[in-house]
Write a protein that holds these residues in place. Structure first.
Motif, PDB file in Angstrom:
ATOM      1  N   GLY A 112      50.151 -53.098  95.881  1.00  0.00           N
ATOM      2  CA  GLY A 112      50.128 -51.588  95.965  1.00  0.00           C
ATOM      3  C   GLY A 112      50.811 -51.308  94.606  1.00  0.00           C
ATOM      4  O   GLY A 112      51.221 -50.094  94.532  1.00  0.00           O
ATOM      5  N   ALA A 113      51.268 -51.943  93.725  1.00  0.00           N
ATOM      6  CA  ALA A 113      52.316 -51.590  92.771  1.00  0.00           C
ATOM      7  C   ALA A 113      51.462 -50.797  91.306  1.00  0.00           C
ATOM      8  O   ALA A 113      52.062 -50.467  90.561  1.00  0.00           O
ATOM      9  N   ALA A 162      35.495 -55.474 100.196  1.00  0.00           N
ATOM     10  CA  ALA A 162      36.160 -54.821 101.584  1.00  0.00           C
ATOM     11  C   ALA A 162      36.557 -53.490 101.273  1.00  0.00           C
ATOM     12  O   ALA A 162      36.906 -52.716 101.959  1.00  0.00           O
ATOM     13  N   GLY A 163      36.504 -53.058 100.199  1.00  0.00           N
ATOM     14  CA  GLY A 163      36.713 -51.595  99.871  1.00  0.00           C
ATOM     15  C   GLY A 163      38.595 -51.459  99.783  1.00  0.00           C
ATOM     16  O   GLY A 163      38.803 -50.133  99.827  1.00  0.00           O
ATOM     17  N   ALA A 164      39.074 -52.475  99.533  1.00  0.00           N
ATOM     18  CA  ALA A 164      40.472 -52.446  99.377  1.00  0.00           C
ATOM     19  C   ALA A 164      41.070 -52.222  97.867  1.00  0.00           C
ATOM     20  O   ALA A 164      42.264 -51.657  97.672  1.00  0.00           O
ATOM     21  N   ILE A 165      40.138 -52.592  96.913  1.00  0.00           N
ATOM     22  CA  ILE A 165      40.645 -52.433  95.618  1.00  0.00           C
ATOM     23  C   ILE A 165      39.605 -51.963  94.610  1.00  0.00           C
ATOM     24  O   ILE A 165      38.425 -51.875  95.270  1.00  0.00           O
ATOM     25  N   LEU A 209      44.084 -48.849 101.019  1.00  0.00           N
ATOM     26  CA  LEU A 209      44.774 -50.023 101.299  1.00  0.00           C
ATOM     27  C   LEU A 209      46.320 -49.551 101.306  1.00  0.00           C
ATOM     28  O   LEU A 209      47.301 -50.026 101.706  1.00  0.00           O
ATOM     29  N   LYS A 210      46.524 -48.677 100.560  1.00  0.00           N
ATOM     30  CA  LYS A 210      48.073 -47.944 100.254  1.00  0.00           C
ATOM     31  C   LYS A 210      48.640 -47.577 101.488  1.00  0.00           C
ATOM     32  O   LYS A 210      49.770 -47.787 101.923  1.00  0.00           O
ATOM     33  N   ARG A 216      52.227 -50.719 107.361  1.00  0.00           N
ATOM     34  CA  ARG A 216      52.710 -52.183 107.865  1.00  0.00           C
ATOM     35  C   ARG A 216      54.265 -52.162 107.459  1.00  0.00           C
ATOM     36  O   ARG A 216      55.059 -52.859 108.262  1.00  0.00           O
ATOM     37  N   ARG A 217      54.548 -51.446 106.416  1.00  0.00           N
ATOM     38  CA  ARG A 217      56.007 -51.513 106.263  1.00  0.00           C
ATOM     39  C   ARG A 217      57.092 -50.631 107.169  1.00  0.00           C
ATOM     40  O   ARG A 217      58.049 -51.178 107.363  1.00  0.00           O
TER      41      ARG A 217
END
Length: 81
Positions: A21-22, A51-54, A68-69, A75-76
């Protein structure tokens, strides 16, 4: 976004979750961080892309989608990272 695919790769390569996510990341930098060869990195890239994550940013780089972010943030907060 297909979270099952994302979590599969996060489980296999925990360092991926720490930097994905950087911002815009090159495939070469990503593979050097997680310690895989370029063919494995391309497989990861293809699965995360479908998957549509990136999203792709040029020829050899990518960035995390908003979904994703949001997953990373959640999760954090739960302490899973």
């Amino acid at each position: 976004m297909n979270t099952d695919t994302v979590l599969k790769w996060f489980t296999r390569y925990p360092d991926l979750e720490k930097f994905i996510g950087a911002g815009t990341i090159s495939l070469k930098a990503a593979r050097e961080i997680i310690g895989v060869d370029r063919y494995c990195m391309y497989d990861i890239y293809k699965e995360l892309l479908t998957a549509g994550a990136i999203t792709s940013c040029g020829n050899n780089s990518f960035r995390a989608t908003t979904e994703l972010k949001d997953l990373l943030k959640k999760r954090r907060e739960e302490g899973l990272v």
